[in-house]
Design an enzyme around this catalytic site. Structure first.
Site, mmCIF file in Angstrom:
data_model
loop_
_atom_site.group_PDB
_atom_site.id
_atom_site.type_symbol
_atom_site.label_atom_id
_atom_site.label_comp_id
_atom_site.label_asym_id
_atom_site.label_seq_id
_atom_site.Cartn_x
_atom_site.Cartn_y
_atom_site.Cartn_z
ATOM 1 N N LYS A 83 0.855 -1.192 0.000
ATOM 2 C CA LYS A 83 0.000 0.000 0.000
ATOM 3 C C LYS A 83 0.887 1.236 0.000
ATOM 4 O O LYS A 83 1.981 1.233 0.590
ATOM 5 C CB LYS A 83 -0.872 -0.049 1.268
ATOM 6 C CG LYS A 83 -2.019 0.944 1.322
ATOM 7 C CD LYS A 83 -2.830 0.696 2.608
ATOM 8 C CE LYS A 83 -4.008 1.642 2.755
ATOM 9 N NZ LYS A 83 -4.800 1.345 3.968
ATOM 10 N N SER A 158 -9.686 1.085 3.045
ATOM 11 C CA SER A 158 -8.884 1.966 2.219
ATOM 12 C C SER A 158 -7.794 1.234 1.426
ATOM 13 O O SER A 158 -7.213 1.810 0.516
ATOM 14 C CB SER A 158 -8.229 3.030 3.100
ATOM 15 O OG SER A 158 -7.311 2.427 3.988
ATOM 16 N N SER A 182 -9.651 -1.462 7.136
ATOM 17 C CA SER A 182 -9.103 -1.120 5.818
ATOM 18 C C SER A 182 -8.411 -2.257 5.081
ATOM 19 O O SER A 182 -8.171 -2.153 3.883
ATOM 20 C CB SER A 182 -8.131 0.055 5.945
ATOM 21 O OG SER A 182 -8.859 1.254 6.030
#
Ligand SMILES: [Zn+2]
Lengths: 489, 102, 509
Positions: A83, A158, A182
Site C-alpha cells: 500500500k 482503504s 481497511s
C-alpha cells in the site's frame, strides 16, 4: 489472459514451484508484469509500478541463488505489492494524497525490509483512500480503483488497491493497513483474504500514521495460508516501534490445518442483525460449516458494539488531526515557494492540497480534541474503547475462542453511490472497528458471491496474541465453504 | 435496501456546530477552506452522531493502557543516520528556509 | 483562570501585597549520548546545520518515537533528588501546535491529565532555610532552533536548524514559593549544581538551562515572563516585574493576567502577542509510546546509583577530610572539581589538595577561559553566567589526576612550598609536562641540603646582628630569621632544616 497461467498460483504454490524448478522467478515475474500492464487499464490497483528492468534483474538473482543452492529467503522472488502508505527507501510514498506528491521515503519500513530479507520482490505501490481515510478507494487523489468482480463497483478500502491487485493476479500477495477495517473490508469486497494482526504484532515503523493507537499493517492474499506465510515474515518485535509485542518471530503456518474441533464460536448479534439478507444468510451457512467441522456456535450480544463507531471516528479524527499536522510542506513535500507568505498562511495554503474527506476529518479531529470539547468527545471515546475492550476480553476469557460476523454488513456498492454521505458510510465500518479498538486480531475470509455476483466475506476475531488460533479457524472455514466462482476477467 | 443499522442507531439532531466554529477549528488545524459551508453540514452530522457517546454510560470508566518496563526501552546509544540531506529541502548551508512568523 | 476582581483594586493606597514567584526551568540532558526519541546526539553543539538529524527527529512520515531508557532513569533521579513522588507508570502526551521549529507540529511532553504520570511530582527542596515546593518534573523534547538573517523586517529570512529538535529536556515546575530574587538565585544555583552532580547536564553549556518565571502579587493575577536569557536576567526581569505590578497596585489598577516577554535590551517586560493555541492547547495521549513501568526495584537500583548530593559531599569534605567549610562549599558545588579532588586525594594530602584546586587550579582556569572567551551571546542560556568560566578550559584538560596528586603530596609532606606549587601548576598546565619534569626543571624543590643552606644561614646571621643577638632569648626573632632565609631562597628553603641550622649556628655548637 491465459487462465491457466502460472501467476494464479498461491504463495505456497509459488514457493514450491520456484524452488523445485517448475518455473523460474524471472518467468513468474515477467508474466506478472505483463498481467499488470493489461489489468491496470481496467482496475487501477496501482499508483506506481517499479522499474521492470531492475525488478527482473532481482528475479534473475534469485534464480541464480536457487540454482547454486544459496539461501533465497522464504519468499524466493515472489512478486508482492505494498500500500502506498508504507515507506520504501528511494521510492515515492504519496498515501494517495497530492500533499505528498513529491515525497520520497529516506528509509525502509520494517515490513519492507523483512519482505526484502526473505527474498520478496516489491513490484508496485498500491492505490488507497487518501491517508487511509475511506472504505471505497474513491477518496484517492489519483482516482478510484475498481472491483474486478464488477468494475462499476468499489473494491472497498482503504487498502482497495492491495485487494484488487491480489484478486486480479497483479501480485501474489500485498500489504495493506487496517485502521478500522481497511484490510478486511476490501478483502471482503474483492473475495480475498485480509488479515489484521493483534496490535503490536507487526511493526508500524514506516507505516504513515493515520490513527496510530489502533492501526496495523496486514497481509492481503488469495488464501488463508498465504496470509499466514506473509504474516510470519513481517511479524515480531521491532526496536523501531516501542509498541511491538515482545514476541519472537513465529511460523504462522504451523498448526494451521488443525481444524476447529471443540472450538467455541460466538456470532455477534449487533453485527449481524441489520445486515443485508444475503450477507446474513452467508453468516448462518458459515456457522453451519463450522459446526459440521466440530465447532460449537451460538449467538452472543456485545452491548458496547453499538457505540464502537462513534468512538472509532472520534479517536481516529483526533489522532489524524495530530498525525497529519506535520505536513506543512516546509521540510519535504511538493513545490510551493514560500515567498510572500507569512508562516501560518503558507501552511494553510500548502495544506489546501488535502482532499475534502481528509480536510473534514482534521476539522473534526481539531474539534473533538480542542480544550473545550475533549472531555465530551475524545476522552469519552477513549472510555468507550476501554469498556468495549473489557466486554470483548470477558467474552473471550469466559466463553469463546472466536467471534464471528459478516466482515461488512452490506454488499459492495457502486462507485459514487455513497461517497457523499459520511454518516451512512460510517455504518459500513460497524463490524470491523471493534477489532481495532480492542486491539484484537481479525480476518476476513471469502465465503460466497451474491446473486448479483458480488463477494461476501466472513469476519472472524480472536483474543489478543491468539493469531494462530484465528488463522486455524479461518483456514477451517476456507476448507469447508462451498466452492467459489472464479473472478471474472 | 440500506442496512437497518443506520436507523437502529438513533442520531441526535442538536445541530450545535456553527459555520463560525468550523471556521475557527479549520484555522486551528491550519487548513485553508475556501467555503466553510461546504463542510458545515457533513461535519455537523458527524459531530451530532458522536453525541451518541453521551449515552454510553462510561463516565466512571478507567482508561486501560499498555505498558512496558523501563528496561525494554532503547538504550542510550548514539547512531548517526547519515544521508538524510538528499531527502530534505535545503535553502543553503543545510538550513531549511521557512516563511517568516508575523 | 484566577478571577478578576480579586485583584489589587480594593487595596489601593495600602502596603503592596507580597510578591509570589514560581519558576519553570528547562534543563537539557546534555550528558546523554542520544536524543529523547532517536539515536541522534543529545548534545548538538558544534555541528553543521541539520547534520544531527534523522527521519524520526525530522518528523518524516511513518517514523515513531523510540524512548531513551537512560532519559527516563536520569529524569527519575532528578525527581528523587527534588524529593518527588515517583509514579508507578509514566505516560507521554502530544501538545499540538504549529511552529516552524517543531518538525511534527506537536511536542511530545508529559502531563498529569489522566492521573499523576509525569516522571515526578509533589516534591520539595530546602533552599536558604526555606522550603520550595516542586509541583511537577516532566520529560519532553526540545524544538529546533530558528535563525534570522537580513537587516530589516522586509528582508528577513527565517531559517531552521533542527539539530536541537528532540534533545531531551527535564522541565521542573515549582510552586509559587519564591518571594524575591535572592531566593531565586540560591535555588537556581542549587539546581544547576544538582543536575551537574547527577551527571545529567553540564549547566555551563549555552542554552543548557533556561527558565520562565511567573510573578504575581499575593491575591493578584499571574503574569508569565518568557524569553529570559540568563540567570542574571531572570533576576532583573523578576525585579522589574514586581516593581511594575506594585506600581499598578499603588495606582489602584488591576494587573492583567498575561504572558510578557523580557526585553533584554530595554530591560523591561512587555506584553507578548498571544498565539491562538495558548488559549488552550490540544493535548492527546501519545499512543506510540506505551506507558512505562518504573517499579520499586528500578527505583531502588537508581537510588543506589545516585551520586552523593552536593550537601552530603560538602559534609564529607568537612568532617572526613578536615577541609575548612568555605573551601568545602566551593569544592562540593562543582562536579568536575570535586570529582578531581576525590580521584587525587589521599588521607595525607586532602587539605592541601583542596587548597590547590580551589585557589590555584580554579584561578588558573578562570584566567585562561577569560582570555579565550569568545563573547558569544547566549540567547536562552540561564545557567551559563556563573559557571561558564570554570568549565571547558584548557587548564583542567591538561592537569591529570596523577600530576595533581603528586603536587599535593609534595606540599603536604613539606617537600615543596605552597608558593612553588602554584608555579608548578601553571607550568604543568602550560606545557603539559609531568610533575616530576616540571619540579626538576624549575628547581622548585625545597632546599634541604644542609651544606647548600648553611651558606645562606650564615650570611643572614651576619647581615642581621641585632636579630641574631635577640634570638637567644626571643623565639619570635628566630622565626624572623627563618623568614629572611626564605626570602633569599625564594621560598625554597626547607623550614625544618633552616630552623635546625639557625639554632646550631646561633648557639655556636
Ligand atoms: Zn534523530
Amino acid at each position: 489472459m491465459n487462465h491457466s497461467s502460472i501467476i494464479r498460483a498461491s504463495a505456497l504454490e509459488y514457493v514450491r514451484g520456484v524452488t523445485s524448478g517448475e518455473f523460474t522467478a524471472e518467468e513468474f515475474l515477467s508474466e506478472t508484469l505483463s498481467r499488470v500492464g493489461e489489468a491496470e487499464t481496467r482496475y487501477h490497483a496501482y499508483l506506481r509500478v517499479e522499474d521492470s528492468q531492475r525488478l527482473l534483474a532481482r528475479a534473475r538473482e534469485v534464480d541464480r541463488g536457487i540454482k547454486s543452492g544459496q539461501k533465497v529467503g522464504l519468499l524466493a522472488g515472489m512478486p508482492v505489492s505494498i500500500k502506498d502508505n508504507i515507506c520504501m527507501r528511494g521510492s515515492r510514498t504519496t498515501c494517495g494524497s497530492r500533499m505528498l506528491e513529491g515525497f520520497v521515503a529516506p528509509y525502509d519500513a520494517t515490513a519492507v525490509s523483512r519482505l526484502h530479507a526473505e527474498g520478496a520482490i516489491i513490484v508496485a505501490k498500491a492505490n488507497m483512500d487518501e491517508f487511509a481515510m475511506g472504505l471505497s478507494t474513491e477518496f484517492s487523489a489519483y482516482g478510484p480503483s475498481r472491483n474486478p468482480w464488477n468494475t462499476e463497483y468499489v473494491p472497498g478500502g482503504s487498502s482497495g488497491g492491495s485487494a484488487v491487485a491480489a484478486a486480479a493476479f497483479e501480485c501474489v500477495a500485498s500489504l495493506g493497513s487496517d485502521t478500522g477495517g481497511s484490510v478486511r473490508n476490501p478483502a471482503s469486497f474483492c473475495s480475498v483474504v485480509g488479515y489484521k494482526p493483534t496490535y503490536g504484532l507487526v511493526s508500524r515503523h514506516g507505516l504513515v500514521s493515520y490513527a496510530n493507537s489502533i492501526e496495523q499493517i496486514g497481509p492481503i492474499a488469495r488464501t488463508v495460508s498465504d496470509a499466514a506465510l506473509v504474516l510470519g515474515v513481517i511479524a515480531g518485535r521491532d526496536e523501531h516501534d516501542d509498541t511491538t509485542a515482545d514476541a519472537a518471530a513465529d511460523d504462522y503456518l504451523e498448526g494451521i490445518e488443525g481444524g476447529v474441533e471443540g472450538m467455541r464460536v460466538g456470532i455477534v448479534d449487533e453485527m449481524t442483525e441489520g445486515a443485508d439478507p444475503e450477507v446474513a444468510r452467508a453468516v448462518a451457512r458459515a456457522a453451519g460449516d463450522l459446526e459440521a467441522a466440530g465447532a460449537s456456535c451460538e449467538r452472543i450480544s456485545l452491548d458496547m458494539v453499538g457505540y464502537s463507531v462513534p468512538s472509532y471516528y472520534t479517536i481516529t479524527a483526533a489522532e489524524a488531526a495530530s498525525n497529519l499536522a506535520r505536513y506543512d510542506n516546509l521540510r519535504y513535500g511538493y513545490d510551493l515557494p514560500t515567498d510572500g507568505y507569512e508562516f501560518n498562511s503558507y501552511v494553510a495554503e500548502a495544506r489546501g492540497r488535502f482532499g475534502p474527506e481528509v480536510t473534514r476529518r482534521m476539522i473534526l479531529g481539531g474539534y473533538v480534541s480542542s480544550a473545550g470539547h475533549a472531555g465530551r468527545y475524545y476522552l469519552k471515546a477513549l472510555k468507550v474503547r476501554a469498556k468495549l475492550t473489557r466486554e470483548v476480553a470477558d467474552a473471550f476469557a469466559s466463553s469463546y475462542d472466536i467471534l464471528m460476523a459478516p466482515t461488512v454488513p452490506i454488499l459492495p456498492f457502486r462507485i459514487g453511490e455513497k461517497s457523499d454521505d459520511p454518516v451512512s458510510l460510517f455504518m459500513v465500518d460497524l463490524n470491523t472497528v471493534t477489532a481495532n479498538l480492542t486491539r484484537r486480531p481479525a480476518v476476513s475470509v471469502p465465503y460466497a458471491v451474491s446473486a448479483g455476483g458480488l463477494p461476501i466475506g466472513i469476519q472472524m476475531m480472536a483474543d489478543s496474541m491468539q493469531d494462530k488460533t484465528l488463522l486455524r479457524a479461518a483456514r477451517a472455514l476456507e476448507r469447508k465453504r462451498p466452492p467459489l466462482p472464479e473472478v471474472p476477467d | 435496501m440500506p442496512p437497518r443499522l443506520i436507523t437502529t442507531l438513533a442520531i441526535p439532531q442538536s445541530g450545535l456546530v456553527t459555520e463560525e466554529e468550523i471556521e475557527s477549528v479549520s484555522k486551528l488545524v491550519r487548513i485553508k477552506v475556501v467555503d466553510h459551508r461546504e463542510h458545515v453540514e457533513k461535519v455537523r452530522d458527524m459531530i451530532n452522531f458522536f453525541e451518541m457517546l453521551d449515552s454510553a454510560g462510561v463516565e466512571d470508566d478507567e482508561l486501560v493502557m499498555d505498558d512496558v518496563h523501563v528496561s525494554q526501552l532503547r538504550e542510550d546509544v548514539h547512531e548517526p543516520f547519515g544521508g538524510l540531506s538528499g531527502y530534505v529541502r535545503q535553502y543553503r548551508d543545510g538550513y531549511v528556509r521557512v516563511p517568516n512568523m508575523s | 483562570m484566577s478571577g478578576s476582581g480579586r485583584g489589587a483594586g480594593g487595596a489601593a493606597g495600602g502596603a503592596a501585597p507580597r510578591p509570589v514567584i514560581g519558576l519553570e526551568i528547562h534543563c537539557q540532558m546534555t550528558s546523554l549520548k542520544s536524543k529523547l526519541f532517536c539515536p541522534c546526539r543529545a548534545d548538538y553543539r558544534g555541528m553543521a546545520p541539520n547534520e544531527n538529524v534523522c527521519p524520526v527527529c525530522m518528523g518524516m512520515p511513518g517514523t515513531l518515537p523510540r524512548l531513551n531508557a537512560e532519559a527516563v532513569r536520569r529524569g527519575t533521579m532528578i525527581a528523587m533528588a527534588l524529593g518527588c513522588a515517583i509514579p508507578e507508570r509514566i505516560s507521554f502526551f502530544r501538545k499540538n501546535y504549529f511552529y516552524p521549529d517543531l518538525p511534527k507540529n506537536f511536542q511530545i511532553t508529559q502531563l498529569d491529565m489522566y492521573g499523576d504520570t509525569s516522571i515526578g511530582g509533589r516534591g520539595s527542596v530546602l533552599v536558604g532555610g526555606r522550603t520550595v515546593g516542586i509541583r511537577r518534573v516532566q520529560l519532553e523534547e526540545d524544538p529546533g532552533r530558528m535563525i534570522y538573517e537580513g537587516a530589516s523586517v522586509q528582508n528577513r529570512i527565517s531559517l531552521v536548524d533542527y539539530n536541537r529538535a528532540g534533545t531531551p529536556l527535564v522541565e521542573i515546575v515549582t510552586e509559587p514559593d519564591f518571594e524575591g530574587p535572592r531566593q531565586l538565585r540560591l535555588f537556581l544555583q542549587m539546581l544547576s549544581d544538582m543536575v551537574g552532580n547527577l551527571g545529567v547536564c553540564n549547566p555551563a553549556l549555552e542554552g543548557a538551562m533556561r527558565a520562565d518565571a511567573n510573578v504575581s502579587l499575593e491575591g493578584g493575577n499571574r503574569v508569565e515572563i518568557k524569553n529570559i536569557s540568563s540567570f542574571h536576567d531572570l533576576e532583573k526581569a523578576v525585579v522589574f516585574e514586581i516593581a511594575r505590578q506594585e506600581a499598578q497596585h499603588s495606582r489602584g489598577l488591576e494587573v492583567a493576567q498575561e504572558t510578557r516577554h523580557w526585553d533584554a535590551a530595554r530591560k523591561i517586560t512587555a506584553p507578548s502577542r498571544l498565539k491562538e493555541e495558548e488559549k488552550g492547547y490540544r493535548y492527546l495521549l501519545e499512543a506510540d509510546i506505551p506507558w512505562v513501568r518504573i517499579d520499586a526495584e528500578t527505583v531502588e537500583s537508581l537510588k543506589s546509583r545516585m551520586p552523593e548530593s552536593v550537601s552530603e559531599k560538602r559534609e564529607r569534605f568537612v568532617s572526613r577530610h578536615m577541609i575548612p567549610p568555605q573551601v568545602a562549599d566551593v569544592l562540593s558545588s562543582d562536579k568536575m572539581y570535586s570529582d578531581l579532588f576525590d580521584a587525587a586525594r589521599t588521607d595525607k594530602n586532602a587539605r592541601e589538595l583542596a587548597n590547590i584546586i580551589t585557589t590555584d587550579l580554579m584561578g588558573l582556569a578562570m584566567a585562561s577561559s577569560a582570555a579565550a572567551a569568545a563573547p558569544a551571546a547566549a540567547r536562552d542560556d540561564v545557567g551559563g553566567d556563573a559557571q561558564k568560566k570554570k568549565h571547558d578550559d584548557p587548564a583542567s584538560d591538561v592537569i591529570r589526576v596523577d600530576g595533581l596528586r603528586e603536587l599535593a603530596d609534595a606540599v603536604a609532606s613539606g617537600q615543596m612550598a605552597r608558593n612553588s606549587a602554584k608555579q608548578a601548576l601553571h607550568e604543568m598546565a602550560k606545557t603539559g609536562k609531568s610533575f616530576a619534569e616540571v619540579s626538576s626543571e624549575m628547581d622548585l624543590g625545597l632546599i634541604s641540603d644542609e651544606s647548600e643552606l648553611l651558606g645562606v644561614v650564615r650570611s643572614v646571621i651576619s647581615e642581621e646582628p641585632q636579630a641574631a643577638k635577640q634570638a637567644y632569648s626571643n623565639p619570635n626573632t628566630v622565626n624572623y630569621l627563618v623568614g629572611k632565609v626564605m626570602q633569599k631562597t625564594r621560598g625554597k628553603a626547607d623550614p625544618q632544616v633552616t630552623l635546625e641550622l639557625l639554632k646550631r649556628c646561633l648557639l655556636g655548637d
